[in-house]
Each structure stands twice: as structure tokens, then as C-alpha cells.
Design a protein around this motif. Structure first.
Motif, PDB file in Angstrom:
ATOM      1  N   UNK A 246       0.825  -1.139  -0.070  1.00  0.00           N
ATOM      2  CA  UNK A 246       0.103   0.016  -0.098  1.00  0.00           C
ATOM      3  C   UNK A 246       0.909   1.231  -0.248  1.00  0.00           C
ATOM      4  N   UNK A 247       0.692   2.059  -0.781  1.00  0.00           N
ATOM      5  CA  UNK A 247       1.500   3.393  -0.999  1.00  0.00           C
ATOM      6  C   UNK A 247       0.673   4.740  -0.510  1.00  0.00           C
ATOM      7  N   UNK A 248       1.198   5.151   0.359  1.00  0.00           N
ATOM      8  CA  UNK A 248       0.420   6.787   0.699  1.00  0.00           C
ATOM      9  C   UNK A 248       0.865   7.719  -0.471  1.00  0.00           C
ATOM     10  N   UNK A 249      -0.250   8.357  -0.822  1.00  0.00           N
ATOM     11  CA  UNK A 249       0.099   9.228  -1.831  1.00  0.00           C
ATOM     12  C   UNK A 249      -0.729  10.282  -2.099  1.00  0.00           C
ATOM     13  N   UNK A 250      -0.747  11.151  -3.051  1.00  0.00           N
ATOM     14  CA  UNK A 250      -1.494  12.254  -3.342  1.00  0.00           C
ATOM     15  C   UNK A 250      -1.638  12.659  -4.734  1.00  0.00           C
ATOM     16  N   UNK A 251      -2.720  13.032  -5.327  1.00  0.00           N
ATOM     17  CA  UNK A 251      -3.033  13.571  -6.662  1.00  0.00           C
ATOM     18  C   UNK A 251      -2.889  14.971  -6.321  1.00  0.00           C
ATOM     19  N   UNK A 252      -1.768  15.725  -6.870  1.00  0.00           N
ATOM     20  CA  UNK A 252      -1.633  17.264  -6.744  1.00  0.00           C
ATOM     21  C   UNK A 252      -2.252  17.996  -7.768  1.00  0.00           C
ATOM     22  N   UNK A 253      -2.735  19.246  -7.775  1.00  0.00           N
ATOM     23  CA  UNK A 253      -3.037  20.024  -8.570  1.00  0.00           C
ATOM     24  C   UNK A 253      -1.927  21.082  -8.802  1.00  0.00           C
ATOM     25  N   UNK A 254      -1.767  20.904 -10.167  1.00  0.00           N
ATOM     26  CA  UNK A 254      -0.852  22.136 -10.469  1.00  0.00           C
ATOM     27  C   UNK A 254      -1.782  23.134 -10.987  1.00  0.00           C
ATOM     28  N   UNK A 255      -1.586  24.224 -10.304  1.00  0.00           N
ATOM     29  CA  UNK A 255      -2.416  25.397 -10.615  1.00  0.00           C
ATOM     30  C   UNK A 255      -1.376  26.648 -11.032  1.00  0.00           C
ATOM     31  N   UNK A 256      -1.624  27.151 -12.037  1.00  0.00           N
ATOM     32  CA  UNK A 256      -0.814  28.345 -12.544  1.00  0.00           C
ATOM     33  C   UNK A 256      -0.731  29.551 -11.494  1.00  0.00           C
ATOM     34  N   UNK A 257       0.138  29.892 -11.173  1.00  0.00           N
ATOM     35  CA  UNK A 257       0.310  30.926 -10.219  1.00  0.00           C
ATOM     36  C   UNK A 257       0.432  30.768  -8.892  1.00  0.00           C
ATOM     37  N   UNK A 258       0.262  29.226  -8.593  1.00  0.00           N
ATOM     38  CA  UNK A 258       0.410  28.821  -7.022  1.00  0.00           C
ATOM     39  C   UNK A 258       1.525  27.589  -7.031  1.00  0.00           C
ATOM     40  N   UNK A 259       2.435  27.908  -7.626  1.00  0.00           N
ATOM     41  CA  UNK A 259       3.692  27.152  -7.792  1.00  0.00           C
ATOM     42  C   UNK A 259       4.404  27.223  -6.424  1.00  0.00           C
ATOM     43  N   UNK A 260       4.371  28.301  -5.666  1.00  0.00           N
ATOM     44  CA  UNK A 260       5.229  28.195  -4.531  1.00  0.00           C
ATOM     45  C   UNK A 260       4.390  27.414  -3.395  1.00  0.00           C
ATOM     46  N   UNK A 261       2.953  27.605  -3.453  1.00  0.00           N
ATOM     47  CA  UNK A 261       2.236  26.741  -2.467  1.00  0.00           C
ATOM     48  C   UNK A 261       2.314  25.472  -2.570  1.00  0.00           C
ATOM     49  N   UNK A 262       2.360  25.094  -3.847  1.00  0.00           N
ATOM     50  CA  UNK A 262       2.374  23.732  -3.991  1.00  0.00           C
ATOM     51  C   UNK A 262       3.614  23.099  -3.633  1.00  0.00           C
ATOM     52  N   UNK A 263       4.593  23.752  -3.908  1.00  0.00           N
ATOM     53  CA  UNK A 263       6.261  23.364  -3.258  1.00  0.00           C
ATOM     54  C   UNK A 263       6.054  23.206  -1.786  1.00  0.00           C
ATOM     55  N   UNK A 264       5.487  24.148  -1.323  1.00  0.00           N
ATOM     56  CA  UNK A 264       5.617  24.135   0.282  1.00  0.00           C
ATOM     57  C   UNK A 264       4.989  23.105   0.724  1.00  0.00           C
ATOM     58  N   UNK A 265       3.862  22.886   0.249  1.00  0.00           N
ATOM     59  CA  UNK A 265       3.179  21.281   0.589  1.00  0.00           C
ATOM     60  C   UNK A 265       3.793  20.242   0.504  1.00  0.00           C
ATOM     61  N   UNK A 266       4.572  20.040  -0.707  1.00  0.00           N
ATOM     62  CA  UNK A 266       5.408  18.910  -1.083  1.00  0.00           C
ATOM     63  C   UNK A 266       6.853  18.929   0.035  1.00  0.00           C
ATOM     64  N   UNK A 267       7.251  20.151   0.186  1.00  0.00           N
ATOM     65  CA  UNK A 267       8.355  20.149   1.124  1.00  0.00           C
ATOM     66  C   UNK A 267       8.245  19.595   2.511  1.00  0.00           C
ATOM     67  N   UNK A 268       6.979  20.036   2.801  1.00  0.00           N
ATOM     68  CA  UNK A 268       6.353  19.572   4.295  1.00  0.00           C
ATOM     69  C   UNK A 268       5.924  18.182   4.230  1.00  0.00           C
ATOM     70  N   UNK A 269       5.131  17.624   3.437  1.00  0.00           N
ATOM     71  CA  UNK A 269       4.516  16.382   3.461  1.00  0.00           C
ATOM     72  C   UNK A 269       5.297  15.329   2.566  1.00  0.00           C
ATOM     73  N   UNK A 270       6.027  15.734   1.758  1.00  0.00           N
ATOM     74  CA  UNK A 270       7.141  14.744   0.815  1.00  0.00           C
ATOM     75  C   UNK A 270       7.703  13.548   1.499  1.00  0.00           C
ATOM     76  N   UNK A 271       8.345  13.773   2.908  1.00  0.00           N
ATOM     77  CA  UNK A 271       8.951  12.691   3.550  1.00  0.00           C
ATOM     78  C   UNK A 271       7.811  11.336   3.629  1.00  0.00           C
TER      79      UNK A 271
END
Length: 270
Positions: free
Chosen positions: A86-111
Motif C-alpha cells: 500500500x502506497x501513501x500518495x496524493x494527486x496534486x493539482x498544478x495551478x498556474x500562479x500557485x507553484x510556491x504553495x504547491x512546493x511548500x506542501x510537497x516540502x512539508x509532506x514529501x517525506x
């Protein structure tokens, strides 16, 4: 032929536009189908400073549920460790103009992430608003009106997908692009006469260059206005020829549809 061992695009009861089926129901259905792996890829919470443009504001799981989602996936990993991966995952939305917010989420929960998909559902409109591309036939018709033509919607969608492929979202950027031809979802009602083969060909080249994989998504087969997999079969054949990895996913939002349509995928690799 393609050997299918897992369903790598599965949603959960944490999805507000899905079902209330328990995780155990999804897992046991996967085991019954003979799968050895399943990726739960719930819609990650949208950026806090972004307003969900879907009419029911139901595009993603809530921030309040995020920790519970992670905890329950970790729990079932242990419960079923001898039966299925079982893999823990996400489907992340790429939203034009919100790249920094998506990156911040990934940096926090990526591990915590074992598997993830990067998808485009939201398009930025000419008047700097946002729309949800795949919500409904009526909403798609409204989006065509906003952009001025069906061709313009297709152009904007593929332009946004291109941005997602090349975007620098940090070390935890998802390595798989979701449902590449999602813009086809309502093609039976809104047929596209223009040929986007050159555009999608260039996208495949970029995907190959960036060493990304593709979501081989059967959900479109069961959408009344689509009736084909994502990406469209011709694009799948091109991806195979280019050596791009394709990972099967049912995009299930209920347990009974795990691995639905996977028998048809094998024909693409014959």
C-alpha cells in the motif's frame, strides 16, 4: 503484453466528491482482483489562499483531514502488509500562479509520500480567474464561453500541462503526470475538429526529457461524454514508442471500480 500488478490512482472517503467506502473495501477489492500493489492518491488540499472554482467547492480533501488521512493510510499499510503493498500518495493539482504553495506542501509532506500524481484540473482564465475543467458538461460549456472557443480551452489546457511538466516544485515533485487528455472528458458533446497531435507529441518529448511517467487512466472509458482512456490510445502508442513509463490507474472513487477497465489496457501493449 502489459502485466498489471497494481492500481496506482485510487481515491478514498476523504474525497468530498467520492464515496464513503472504507479503505478496507478498496484494499480487499484490490486483493480479490489479484493486485499486489495499490496507491491511494487522494486529492491534496488546495492552497489555502486559493478558492476552489468548482461549483460545489468539492475538488479536494480538506486541510483539517490531512493528518487523519496520513495516519489511516499508515495504519492499513501495517494491517495488510502481508497481503498487498500500500502506497501513501496524493494527486496534486498544478495551478498556474500557485507553484510556491504547491512546493511548500510537497516540502512539508514529501517525506511521507510513497507515490504521487501531478494533474491539471484548474485553468486560469483570460480575466485572471480560475475554472475547474472536468466538473460537468454544463460547466465545460461555460468554460468554452469564457475562453471564446473550444480550441482555446484545449490550447490553454495543454499549455498548463506543459507548465506542470517543466515546473520546479522541489525535490518531492510527483514523478507521474495525471490523465494527460482530461480535456477530452466531454468530447462526445463538444467534439474537437482541430488536430492537437503535434502539441501532445511535444508534451511527450518533455515528459521523456524530464524523466516523468504517465498515468494510464481508465476512468474516461466510463464517462458518457468521453468513452476513451486518458491519454487517448494514439498518444499511449506514441508514449510506448518513446519509452515513457505508463502506470495503470482506475481513478476509483468507490471500491467496486478498483482495476476497472484494466483488461482493455493490455490490448494497447499487444
Amino acid at each position: 503484453m502489459m502485466n498489471i500488478y497494481g492500481d496506482y490512482h485510487v481515491h478514498t472517503p476523504f474525497c468530498p466528491h467520492g464515496s464513503n467506502d472504507a479503505l478496507s473495501q478498496y484494499i480487499e477489492q484490490a486483493i480479490a482482483k489479484g493486485l499486489t500493489e495499490i496507491s491511494f492518491t487522494e486529492h491534496a488540499p488546495l492552497p489555502k489562499n486559493f478558492t476552489d472554482p468548482a461549483p460545489k467547492r468539492d475538488s479536494s480533501m480538506s486541510w483539517q483531514d490531512l493528518e487523519a488521512y496520513i495516519d489511516v493510510i499508515e495504519t492499513v499499510k501495517t494491517q495488510y502488509k502481508t497481503d498487498i503493498r500500500i502506497n501513501l500518495g496524493f494527486e496534486l493539482d498544478y495551478i498556474e500562479g500557485f507553484e510556491q504553495e504547491v512546493t511548500a506542501f510537497l516540502n512539508q509532506y514529501g517525506p511521507f509520500i510513497d507515490d504521487a500524481i501531478l494533474s491539471v484540473h484548474m485553468l486560469k482564465t483570460p480575466d485572471q480567474q480560475y475554472v475547474c475543467l472536468d466538473y460537468s458538461r454544463d460547466e465545460f460549456q461555460h468554460i468554452i464561453h469564457i475562453f471564446g472557443s473550444l480550441k482555446s480551452v484545449y490550447e490553454k489546457y495543454y499549455q498548463t500541462v506543459k507548465q506542470s511538466i517543466v515546473a520546479d516544485l522541489g525535490p518531492y515533485k510527483p514523478t507521474r503526470i495525471g490523465h494527460l487528455t482530461l480535456v477530452h472528458k466531454f468530447q462526445q458533446s463538444f467534439p474537437m475538429k482541430d488536430n492537437f497531435e503535434a502539441v501532445t507529441g511535444r508534451l511527450l518529448d518533455l515528459i521523456k526529457q524530464e524523466q516523468l511517467a504517465l498515468d494510464l487512466n481508465t476512468a474516461g472509458l466510463y464517462k458518457e461524454d468521453c468513452q476513451e482512456i486518458y491519454p487517448a490510445p494514439a498518444i499511449v502508442h506514441q508514449a510506448i514508442a518513446k519509452g515513457i513509463e505508463l502506470k495503470p490507474g482506475s481513478d476509483s472513487h468507490q471500491a467496486e471500480t478498483i482495476a476497472r477497465g484494466f483488461d482493455q489496457l493490455k490490448q494497447l501493449f499487444a
